[in-house]
Motif scaffolding. Structure first.
Motif, PDB file in Angstrom:
ATOM      1  N   ASN A  55      -9.177  -1.589  -4.883  1.00  0.00           N
ATOM      2  CA  ASN A  55      -9.285  -2.333  -6.058  1.00  0.00           C
ATOM      3  C   ASN A  55      -7.856  -3.267  -6.491  1.00  0.00           C
ATOM      4  O   ASN A  55      -7.858  -4.267  -6.858  1.00  0.00           O
ATOM      5  CB  ASN A  55      -9.617  -1.657  -7.279  1.00  0.00           C
ATOM      6  CG  ASN A  55     -10.814  -1.007  -7.044  1.00  0.00           C
ATOM      7  OD1 ASN A  55     -11.768  -1.656  -6.092  1.00  0.00           O
ATOM      8  ND2 ASN A  55     -11.242  -0.004  -7.859  1.00  0.00           N
ATOM      9  N   THR A  56      -6.745  -2.299  -6.214  1.00  0.00           N
ATOM     10  CA  THR A  56      -5.461  -2.938  -6.720  1.00  0.00           C
ATOM     11  C   THR A  56      -5.069  -3.986  -5.608  1.00  0.00           C
ATOM     12  O   THR A  56      -4.326  -5.111  -6.286  1.00  0.00           O
ATOM     13  CB  THR A  56      -4.264  -1.586  -6.564  1.00  0.00           C
ATOM     14  OG1 THR A  56      -4.845  -0.712  -7.492  1.00  0.00           O
ATOM     15  CG2 THR A  56      -3.005  -2.309  -7.224  1.00  0.00           C
ATOM     16  N   LEU A  57      -5.153  -3.983  -4.704  1.00  0.00           N
ATOM     17  CA  LEU A  57      -4.702  -4.902  -3.489  1.00  0.00           C
ATOM     18  C   LEU A  57      -5.798  -5.940  -3.365  1.00  0.00           C
ATOM     19  O   LEU A  57      -5.522  -7.036  -2.449  1.00  0.00           O
ATOM     20  CB  LEU A  57      -4.539  -4.341  -2.053  1.00  0.00           C
ATOM     21  CG  LEU A  57      -3.187  -3.139  -2.146  1.00  0.00           C
ATOM     22  CD1 LEU A  57      -2.939  -2.586  -0.778  1.00  0.00           C
ATOM     23  CD2 LEU A  57      -1.948  -3.833  -2.517  1.00  0.00           C
ATOM     24  N   ARG A  58      -6.914  -5.732  -4.071  1.00  0.00           N
ATOM     25  CA  ARG A  58      -8.168  -6.702  -3.799  1.00  0.00           C
ATOM     26  C   ARG A  58      -8.577  -6.839  -2.147  1.00  0.00           C
ATOM     27  O   ARG A  58      -8.487  -7.982  -1.741  1.00  0.00           O
ATOM     28  CB  ARG A  58      -7.656  -7.783  -4.542  1.00  0.00           C
ATOM     29  CG  ARG A  58      -7.469  -7.767  -5.993  1.00  0.00           C
ATOM     30  CD  ARG A  58      -6.991  -9.242  -6.606  1.00  0.00           C
ATOM     31  NE  ARG A  58      -6.931  -9.061  -7.953  1.00  0.00           N
ATOM     32  CZ  ARG A  58      -6.465 -10.095  -8.755  1.00  0.00           C
ATOM     33  NH1 ARG A  58      -6.447 -11.460  -8.364  1.00  0.00           N
ATOM     34  NH2 ARG A  58      -6.431 -10.155 -10.216  1.00  0.00           N
ATOM     35  N   LEU A  59      -8.760  -5.839  -1.752  1.00  0.00           N
ATOM     36  CA  LEU A  59      -9.419  -5.764  -0.246  1.00  0.00           C
ATOM     37  C   LEU A  59     -10.493  -5.263  -0.346  1.00  0.00           C
ATOM     38  O   LEU A  59     -11.116  -4.246  -0.925  1.00  0.00           O
ATOM     39  CB  LEU A  59      -8.433  -4.850   0.501  1.00  0.00           C
ATOM     40  CG  LEU A  59      -6.846  -5.396   0.354  1.00  0.00           C
ATOM     41  CD1 LEU A  59      -5.911  -4.288   1.176  1.00  0.00           C
ATOM     42  CD2 LEU A  59      -6.703  -6.604   1.072  1.00  0.00           C
ATOM     43  N   ASP A  60     -11.515  -5.989   0.775  1.00  0.00           N
ATOM     44  CA  ASP A  60     -13.065  -5.333   1.038  1.00  0.00           C
ATOM     45  C   ASP A  60     -12.711  -4.172   2.052  1.00  0.00           C
ATOM     46  O   ASP A  60     -11.600  -3.990   2.589  1.00  0.00           O
ATOM     47  CB  ASP A  60     -13.835  -6.326   1.712  1.00  0.00           C
ATOM     48  CG  ASP A  60     -13.309  -7.150   2.591  1.00  0.00           C
ATOM     49  OD1 ASP A  60     -12.396  -6.622   3.328  1.00  0.00           O
ATOM     50  OD2 ASP A  60     -13.777  -8.406   2.914  1.00  0.00           O
TER      51      ASP A  60
ATOM     52  N   LEU B 114       0.983  -1.306  -0.031  1.00  0.00           N
ATOM     53  CA  LEU B 114      -0.005   0.118   0.182  1.00  0.00           C
ATOM     54  C   LEU B 114       0.758   1.310   0.061  1.00  0.00           C
ATOM     55  O   LEU B 114       0.512   2.238  -0.809  1.00  0.00           O
ATOM     56  CB  LEU B 114      -0.916  -0.192   1.236  1.00  0.00           C
ATOM     57  CG  LEU B 114      -2.241   1.107   1.435  1.00  0.00           C
ATOM     58  CD1 LEU B 114      -3.316   0.608   1.910  1.00  0.00           C
ATOM     59  CD2 LEU B 114      -1.541   2.296   2.101  1.00  0.00           C
ATOM     60  N   LEU B 115       2.004   1.232   1.045  1.00  0.00           N
ATOM     61  CA  LEU B 115       2.690   2.316   1.017  1.00  0.00           C
ATOM     62  C   LEU B 115       3.460   2.736  -0.429  1.00  0.00           C
ATOM     63  O   LEU B 115       3.702   3.854  -0.997  1.00  0.00           O
ATOM     64  CB  LEU B 115       3.689   2.175   1.943  1.00  0.00           C
ATOM     65  CG  LEU B 115       3.334   2.373   3.401  1.00  0.00           C
ATOM     66  CD1 LEU B 115       4.196   1.918   4.424  1.00  0.00           C
ATOM     67  CD2 LEU B 115       2.595   3.624   3.861  1.00  0.00           C
TER      68      LEU B 115
ATOM     69  N   THR C  97     -11.341   7.491  -6.185  1.00  0.00           N
ATOM     70  CA  THR C  97     -10.776   8.004  -5.167  1.00  0.00           C
ATOM     71  C   THR C  97      -9.115   7.137  -4.822  1.00  0.00           C
ATOM     72  O   THR C  97      -9.205   6.095  -5.468  1.00  0.00           O
ATOM     73  CB  THR C  97     -11.435   8.211  -3.761  1.00  0.00           C
ATOM     74  OG1 THR C  97     -11.698   6.968  -3.486  1.00  0.00           O
ATOM     75  CG2 THR C  97     -12.699   9.013  -3.804  1.00  0.00           C
ATOM     76  N   LEU C  98      -8.631   7.780  -4.070  1.00  0.00           N
ATOM     77  CA  LEU C  98      -7.326   7.121  -3.985  1.00  0.00           C
ATOM     78  C   LEU C  98      -7.461   5.950  -3.211  1.00  0.00           C
ATOM     79  O   LEU C  98      -6.929   4.709  -3.201  1.00  0.00           O
ATOM     80  CB  LEU C  98      -6.320   7.912  -3.222  1.00  0.00           C
ATOM     81  CG  LEU C  98      -4.920   7.123  -2.505  1.00  0.00           C
ATOM     82  CD1 LEU C  98      -4.350   6.656  -3.940  1.00  0.00           C
ATOM     83  CD2 LEU C  98      -4.064   8.117  -1.746  1.00  0.00           C
ATOM     84  N   ALA C  99      -8.470   5.826  -2.103  1.00  0.00           N
ATOM     85  CA  ALA C  99      -8.901   4.677  -1.237  1.00  0.00           C
ATOM     86  C   ALA C  99      -9.300   3.661  -2.057  1.00  0.00           C
ATOM     87  O   ALA C  99      -8.942   2.523  -1.913  1.00  0.00           O
ATOM     88  CB  ALA C  99      -9.813   5.125  -0.136  1.00  0.00           C
ATOM     89  N   LYS C 100     -10.126   4.123  -2.911  1.00  0.00           N
ATOM     90  CA  LYS C 100     -11.052   2.955  -3.769  1.00  0.00           C
ATOM     91  C   LYS C 100      -9.843   2.421  -4.571  1.00  0.00           C
ATOM     92  O   LYS C 100      -9.955   1.363  -5.128  1.00  0.00           O
ATOM     93  CB  LYS C 100     -12.001   3.604  -4.670  1.00  0.00           C
ATOM     94  CG  LYS C 100     -12.729   2.458  -5.490  1.00  0.00           C
ATOM     95  CD  LYS C 100     -13.925   3.283  -6.080  1.00  0.00           C
ATOM     96  CE  LYS C 100     -15.058   2.132  -6.771  1.00  0.00           C
ATOM     97  NZ  LYS C 100     -16.173   2.669  -7.435  1.00  0.00           N
TER      98      LYS C 100
END
Length: 505
Positions: A472-477, A437-438, A465-468
């Protein structure tokens, strides 16, 4: 003659603290000790005589309106040395060596002087034009001194108090012996949180009373410092490092364990467990403690069923037993004073939605640096300052993420002896996701995407947004994302608010 007054306010049970010292800068005499708190010590314990003043005349000992008639030595004043087995002690009262029939080790006097000289200085003095005119605490720095030559370790916090048109440096310092160096180094963050809170309360009441040092101010300080030391007693006697507890495998079969672990990880490992029995509480605490690092374990406590416990701000893991009336000693003021969010796990309500709650997300605490002090300020400016029930500041935790669900499912099939190894692997995986993430945030910044929504090639309009984008990139809910974001905040402070507050639509 002593240049300060003191109180017997430290608990009799050993907490490792020799004394708590309040100092200030004086334009005439320089660094000045104002007040000292320590344990009552009898001359029998120390093998030393009692020193009495022969004439018993009262003399001013400081500029706080408090009198003292205590000589430092028989050479300095007209004194005589006698022995006495009679002691008169009134808990919480300030006094002096003569009136209380006590004698404090001269080494402690030297330590107090040393601490005062090294915690306040003229460089921090500020005029009205140089300092912000605010009710918020103006902190000027912290210090952690280790002086093995004189067997001394102390931790201090310096802050400013407005006196007229000048902001004068004050400090609170905790003194311990050098043999406790490693121990208090682990508790440094916890102690600073408490010193910061005490300093803010002292500053608020002092400004409210126009810088007058009345009896009620000292009484409040005595209570706050006693609470601080009681917390240190519990940590020393009941921490996860000092008490051994065998975890039961049934803990992962609890219906609320997934929500409890999810919220625990989202709130940086800060949780309080409420239950009817010490075993059920300690079982949950010991399990959640496996997900903490060694430093946080020093600030976590199991509970002893023979002792009464209250919630203490700053502790990572702690438990509360229901009283005989089913009451919970938990108030919103204490919860909101915690510098990070808190998870409350109630084992007494089954698997209802209210079984797992947490305070607001971390970024809400960071929007304003002094947010956690606002409730304190309101409390101190009310009459009796009764706080609201803790339910009003909590929100239910309903969602769990795949990371926690998979971990609990695996632990159900593993023997308890392998849990610690498995959880170490889980934590490494969590740190890898946090590092990813970093790295993504750093890449986004290096590509010049600093403002607005993130747009990708081929998109005709809109963006995310950056959070979304990170989810999506890390495939996290959503639940897992907050867990990973909390882990990233530990690695790089500030990333939490940057991600959640930046470029929101």
């Amino acid at each position: 003659m002593l240049p300060y007054i003191y109180s017997f306010c430290l608990p009799k049970t050993d907490c490792g603290v020799l004394a708590v010292v309040m100092s200030r800068w004086d334009d005439i005499v320089g660094p000045k000790t104002v007040r000292v708190w320590f344990q009552e010590q009898s001359h029998e314990d120390m093998g030393l005589p009692i020193v009495f003043s022969r004439d018993g005349s009262d003399k001013e000992s400081n500029d706080m309106g408090v009198k003292s008639k205590v000589p430092l030595s028989s050479e300095a004043c007209n004194t005589e040395i006698v022995y006495s087995n009679k002691q008169e002690y009134h808990p919480g009262e300030s006094g002096n060596i003569a009136s209380q029939s006590e004698l404090v080790d001269s080494n402690l006097f030297s330590a107090i002087k040393y601490v005062t000289n090294h915690t306040v200085n003229c460089l921090a003095v500020a005029r009205e034009s140089d300092a912000a005119s605010s009710s918020c605490l103006q902190e000027k720095g912290t210090s952690f001194f280790a002086v093995p030559d004189v067997n001394l370790v102390f931790l201090s916090l310096m802050f400013l108090v407005k006196e007229g048109n000048t902001h004068v440096p004050y400090s609170f310092a905790l003194i311990t012996s050098y043999e406790n160096y490693e121990y208090f180094l682990q508790l440094r963050s916890l102690c600073l949180q408490w010193l910061r809170r005490i300093a803010f309360r002292f500053h608020t009441l002092l400004v409210k009373n126009s810088c007058t040092f009345d009896t009620s101010l000292w009484k409040n300080l005595n209570e706050w410092i006693m609470d601080f030391c009681k917390m240190l007693v519990e940590v020393k006697q009941s921490s996860l490092d000092t008490m051994s507890f065998q975890i039961s495998g049934n803990v992962v079969k609890s219906k609320i364990i997934k929500r409890a672990l999810t919220s625990h990880l989202q709130t940086f490992g800060s949780s309080v467990v409420i239950g009817e029995t010490a075993d059920s509480i300690n079982n949950m605490i010991a399990f959640l403690g496996l997900f903490l690092d060694d430093t946080d374990k020093h600030s976590s406590c199991l509970i002893d069923p023979l002792r009464k416990y209250s919630y203490h701000m700053g502790l990572k893991l702690q438990g509360l037993l229901l009283d005989e009336y089913g009451g919970r000693d938990l108030a919103s003021l204490e919860l909101m004073s915690n510098p990070i969010p808190v998870t409350v796990i109630d084992l007494t309500v089954g698997d209802s939605f209210g079984a797992v709650k947490q305070t607001s997300n971390f970024h809400s605490y960071l929007v304003n640096q002094q947010e956690m002090y606002r409730n304190e300020y309101r409390f101190l400016n009310q009459g009796n300052g009764s706080s609201l029930d803790h339910e009003s500041v909590m929100q239910n935790v309903r969602e769990t993420g795949r990371l926690v669900n998979d971990a609990i499912r695996d632990l159900e099939f593993l023997p308890v002896v392998y849990w610690e190894t498995y959880i170490k692997t889980f934590r490494r995986r969590l740190n890898c996701l946090a590092l990813s993430l970093l790295s993504l945030v750093s890449w986004m910044r290096n590509t010049g995407n600093q403002g607005g929504l993130i747009k990708f090639p081929g998109e005709s309009r809109g963006g995310i947004t950056l959070a979304k984008y990170l989810k999506n990139t890390l495939r996290l809910d959503d639940a897992d994302f907050l867990v990973v974001l909390s882990a990233a905040e530990k690695l790089k402070p500030g990333i939490y608010i940057y991600v959640l507050e930046r470029n929101n639509p």
